[in-house]
Design a protein around this motif. Structure first.
Motif, PDB file in Angstrom:
ATOM      1  N   GLY A  70      -2.545 -10.053  -2.265  1.00 60.65           N
ATOM      2  CA  GLY A  70      -2.748  -8.836  -1.813  1.00 60.65           C
ATOM      3  C   GLY A  70      -1.592  -7.594  -1.925  1.00 60.65           C
ATOM      4  N   ILE A  71      -0.666  -7.971  -1.684  1.00 59.13           N
ATOM      5  CA  ILE A  71       0.514  -6.985  -1.851  1.00 59.13           C
ATOM      6  C   ILE A  71       0.749  -6.491  -3.213  1.00 59.13           C
ATOM      7  CG2 ILE A  71       3.041  -6.778  -1.374  1.00 59.13           C
ATOM      8  CD1 ILE A  71       2.874  -8.460   0.809  1.00 59.13           C
ATOM      9  N   SER A  72       0.859  -7.697  -4.466  1.00 60.39           N
ATOM     10  CA  SER A  72       1.089  -7.436  -5.601  1.00 60.39           C
ATOM     11  C   SER A  72      -0.110  -6.463  -6.043  1.00 60.39           C
ATOM     12  CB  SER A  72       0.962  -8.559  -6.629  1.00 60.39           C
ATOM     13  OG  SER A  72       2.012  -9.576  -5.688  1.00 60.39           O
ATOM     14  N   TRP A  75       0.627  -3.007  -5.043  1.00 63.19           N
ATOM     15  CA  TRP A  75       1.775  -2.373  -5.870  1.00 63.19           C
ATOM     16  C   TRP A  75       1.388  -1.882  -7.356  1.00 63.19           C
ATOM     17  CZ3 TRP A  75       5.942   0.135  -4.425  1.00 63.19           C
ATOM     18  CH2 TRP A  75       6.598  -0.430  -3.303  1.00 63.19           C
ATOM     19  N   ILE A  76       0.571  -2.573  -7.774  1.00 61.45           N
ATOM     20  CA  ILE A  76      -0.077  -2.529  -9.380  1.00 61.45           C
ATOM     21  C   ILE A  76      -0.978  -1.474  -8.976  1.00 61.45           C
ATOM     22  CG2 ILE A  76      -1.504  -3.167 -11.105  1.00 61.45           C
ATOM     23  CD1 ILE A  76      -0.509  -5.989 -10.580  1.00 61.45           C
ATOM     24  N   SER A  77      -1.553  -1.034  -8.058  1.00 60.53           N
ATOM     25  CA  SER A  77      -2.445   0.085  -8.118  1.00 60.53           C
ATOM     26  C   SER A  77      -1.756   1.318  -7.726  1.00 60.53           C
ATOM     27  CB  SER A  77      -3.513  -0.002  -6.997  1.00 60.53           C
ATOM     28  OG  SER A  77      -4.328  -1.548  -7.007  1.00 60.53           O
ATOM     29  N   ALA A  79       1.332   1.740  -8.720  1.00 62.18           N
ATOM     30  CA  ALA A  79       2.025   2.274  -9.714  1.00 62.18           C
ATOM     31  C   ALA A  79       1.323   3.107 -10.845  1.00 62.18           C
ATOM     32  CB  ALA A  79       2.769   0.984 -10.493  1.00 62.18           C
ATOM     33  N   ALA A  80       0.075   2.424 -10.924  1.00 64.28           N
ATOM     34  CA  ALA A  80      -0.910   3.141 -11.891  1.00 64.28           C
ATOM     35  C   ALA A  80      -1.366   4.477 -11.560  1.00 64.28           C
ATOM     36  CB  ALA A  80      -2.203   2.173 -12.102  1.00 64.28           C
ATOM     37  N   ALA A  81      -1.799   4.629 -10.272  1.00 57.41           N
ATOM     38  CA  ALA A  81      -1.847   6.206  -9.687  1.00 57.41           C
ATOM     39  C   ALA A  81      -0.727   6.942  -9.967  1.00 57.41           C
ATOM     40  CB  ALA A  81      -2.416   5.928  -8.337  1.00 57.41           C
ATOM     41  N   ALA A  82       0.480   6.390  -9.797  1.00 59.43           N
ATOM     42  CA  ALA A  82       1.614   7.375  -9.885  1.00 59.43           C
ATOM     43  C   ALA A  82       1.825   7.755 -11.332  1.00 59.43           C
ATOM     44  CB  ALA A  82       2.968   6.588  -9.406  1.00 59.43           C
ATOM     45  N   GLY A  83       1.763   6.641 -12.283  1.00 59.29           N
ATOM     46  CA  GLY A  83       1.828   6.904 -13.692  1.00 59.29           C
ATOM     47  C   GLY A  83       0.846   8.094 -14.146  1.00 59.29           C
ATOM     48  N   LEU A  84      -0.464   7.877 -13.817  1.00 58.53           N
ATOM     49  CA  LEU A  84      -1.555   8.882 -14.144  1.00 58.53           C
ATOM     50  C   LEU A  84      -1.145  10.317 -13.504  1.00 58.53           C
ATOM     51  CD1 LEU A  84      -4.300   9.154 -15.281  1.00 58.53           C
ATOM     52  CD2 LEU A  84      -5.115   8.874 -13.138  1.00 58.53           C
ATOM     53  N   LEU A  85      -0.760  10.306 -12.326  1.00 56.51           N
ATOM     54  CA  LEU A  85      -0.273  11.655 -11.858  1.00 56.51           C
ATOM     55  C   LEU A  85       1.057  12.290 -12.732  1.00 56.51           C
ATOM     56  CD1 LEU A  85      -1.027  13.589  -9.385  1.00 56.51           C
ATOM     57  CD2 LEU A  85       0.909  12.573  -8.167  1.00 56.51           C
ATOM     58  N   VAL A  86       1.897  11.396 -13.047  1.00 55.13           N
ATOM     59  CA  VAL A  86       2.775  12.024 -13.589  1.00 55.13           C
ATOM     60  C   VAL A  86       2.556  12.538 -15.067  1.00 55.13           C
ATOM     61  CG1 VAL A  86       5.224  11.454 -14.773  1.00 55.13           C
ATOM     62  CG2 VAL A  86       4.740  10.696 -12.474  1.00 55.13           C
ATOM     63  N   GLY A  87       1.823  11.805 -15.724  1.00 54.75           N
ATOM     64  CA  GLY A  87       1.102  12.071 -17.125  1.00 54.75           C
ATOM     65  C   GLY A  87       0.442  13.459 -16.957  1.00 54.75           C
ATOM     66  N   LEU A  88      -0.363  13.722 -15.679  1.00 54.95           N
ATOM     67  CA  LEU A  88      -1.356  14.880 -15.744  1.00 54.95           C
ATOM     68  C   LEU A  88      -0.267  15.796 -15.533  1.00 54.95           C
ATOM     69  CD1 LEU A  88      -4.176  13.694 -13.437  1.00 54.95           C
ATOM     70  CD2 LEU A  88      -4.277  14.418 -15.846  1.00 54.95           C
ATOM     71  N   VAL A  89       0.802  15.819 -14.622  1.00 52.19           N
ATOM     72  CA  VAL A  89       1.553  16.974 -14.296  1.00 52.19           C
ATOM     73  C   VAL A  89       2.288  17.433 -15.578  1.00 52.19           C
ATOM     74  CG1 VAL A  89       3.568  17.593 -13.060  1.00 52.19           C
ATOM     75  CG2 VAL A  89       1.907  16.464 -12.012  1.00 52.19           C
TER      76      VAL A  89
END
Lengths: 163, 215
Positions: A70-72, A75-77, A79-89
């Motif tokens: 569950g924890i892993s 974390w994967i979710s 990280a994916a969301a943060a990467g998407l946000l950074v890419g959009l910005v």
């Protein structure tokens, strides 16, 4: 067999010999062990005939695949969301600032950092008029004298290429 | 031979070969059919082993006459037995199981022969058996002359049989090697009894002629 089919004694002898030899030939090929093996193969086929088709696991690992902890997964979710946000910005910033402005702002900064660190780095993004002139000079050199010199090698290389 | 079905599998068993006394094979087959009908397939398979043991040697003799290759004969016999078990519920107890099985066996042999021809493999000719050791000709206590004579006859008959047309060869094989009566052959092949007799008569006439020529 009626009388018409009844062979004469010579033929009857030949047929008897034929039958006996035919049986002996087969018996020579299939002894008791071979017959037993054949019986076993038949029974194996019959046993398999009644079973449903077996589905092979893929990938062929000894242990079945387990779901991630569950924890892993969390974390994967994240990280994916943060990467998407950074890419959009980042994409929005590039869109707001035109390309030249971006280059002119970044290039001097790169040059400053290089001189400050006493390193001879060529800024990868910035292209000045001097650079363009140098590239033009190289292009001219390649398409005139250099190209004619290389053409002979090209021709020879082509000639030795395997078919 | 290949490409033409000698046995009409769809033909009814015209000449009913009703058995006054059912053969051991027919008795076991009826028993197996009952077990399968009751859903006792494990017991049916077990009992089927006894049926295979009873018939497999005879089956191999017939299949080998067609295929002239032990591996192919082995496969054909296995196919025939598997088909028998799979379709055992279609077996009619009032008819001879041996005849039903012979029909399935002949068809399995023909299927194997066709498959082999499709693969363009060489069919061993009867003449290849020239290397047959004399000892295989069963004449245990016979003199050397008799053994040589038996071998000579074997070769003559083998050559003549190999040259018979397909249906005549089928009828001859079932009659002489499997020792089936014309009525049984008719039931097994789907031919009429009269047709079987004609084929058998012609086959024997040709063999007689071949032996006379070479005598």
């Amino acid at each position: 067999m009626n009388r018409r089919d009844e062979p004469d004694p010579t033929l009857a002898d030949a047929l008897d010999a034929y039958r006996a030899a035919a049986w002996a030939e087969v018996d020579a090929h299939f002894d008791e062990r071979a017959l037993e093996a054949q019986r076993q193969r038949i029974l194996q086929k019959l046993a398999q005939a009644g079973q449903p088709a077996r589905v092979l696991a893929f990938p062929g690992s000894a242990s079945p695949l387990r779901p991630a902890a569950g924890i892993s997964r969390r974390w994967i979710s994240a990280a994916a969301a943060a990467g998407l946000l950074v890419g959009l910005v980042t994409g929005q910033l590039l869109h707001v600032m035109p390309g030249d402005a971006w280059v002119h702002r970044v290039a001097p900064r790169a040059a400053q950092s290089v001189s400050a660190g006493r390193m001879t780095l060529i800024p990868a993004v910035a292209t000045t008029d001097a650079d363009n002139a140098l590239l033009d000079a190289i292009d001219v050199a390649v398409t005139t004298r250099g190209a004619s010199d290389l053409r002979a090698f090209d021709d020879m290389t082509f000639a030795y290429e395997p078919r | 031979m290949a490409g033409r079905s000698v046995v009409d599998a769809g033909a009814p068993l015209r000449d009913k070969v009703a058995e006054a006394q059912p053969s051991p094979a027919s008795v076991i087959a009826a028993e197996i059919k009952g077990l399968v009908a009751r859903g006792e397939r494990d017991q049916a398979r077990e009992r089927f082993g006894a049926l295979v043991a009873l018939l497999q040697r005879r089956a191999l003799r017939v299949a080998f006459q067609y295929l002239r290759n032990p591996d192919d004969a082995d496969e054909a016999v296995q196919d025939a037995f598997v088909k028998v078990f799979v379709h055992i519920e279609q077996y009619r107890e009032d008819l001879s199981f041996d005849v039903w099985f012979t029909r399935i066996l002949v068809n399995a042999s023909l299927d194997r022969l066709k498959a082999r021809n499709r693969q363009q493999r060489f069919i061993a000719q009867a003449s290849d058996d020239d290397e047959r050791p004399v000892e295989q000709v069963p004449a245990a206590e016979a003199s050397t002359e008799r053994r040589l004579l038996a071998r000579e006859r074997w070769e003559q008959v083998t050559r003549a049989v190999a040259n018979l047309p397909d249906r005549q060869r089928l009828v001859f094989t079932l009659s002489q090697v499997d020792q089936r009566t014309p009525a049984e052959i008719a039931a097994a092949t789907g031919m009429s009894a009269a047709t079987v007799r004609v084929h058998l008569f012609r086959a024997l006439r040709k063999l007689r002629g071949a032996l006379g020529e070479q005598a």
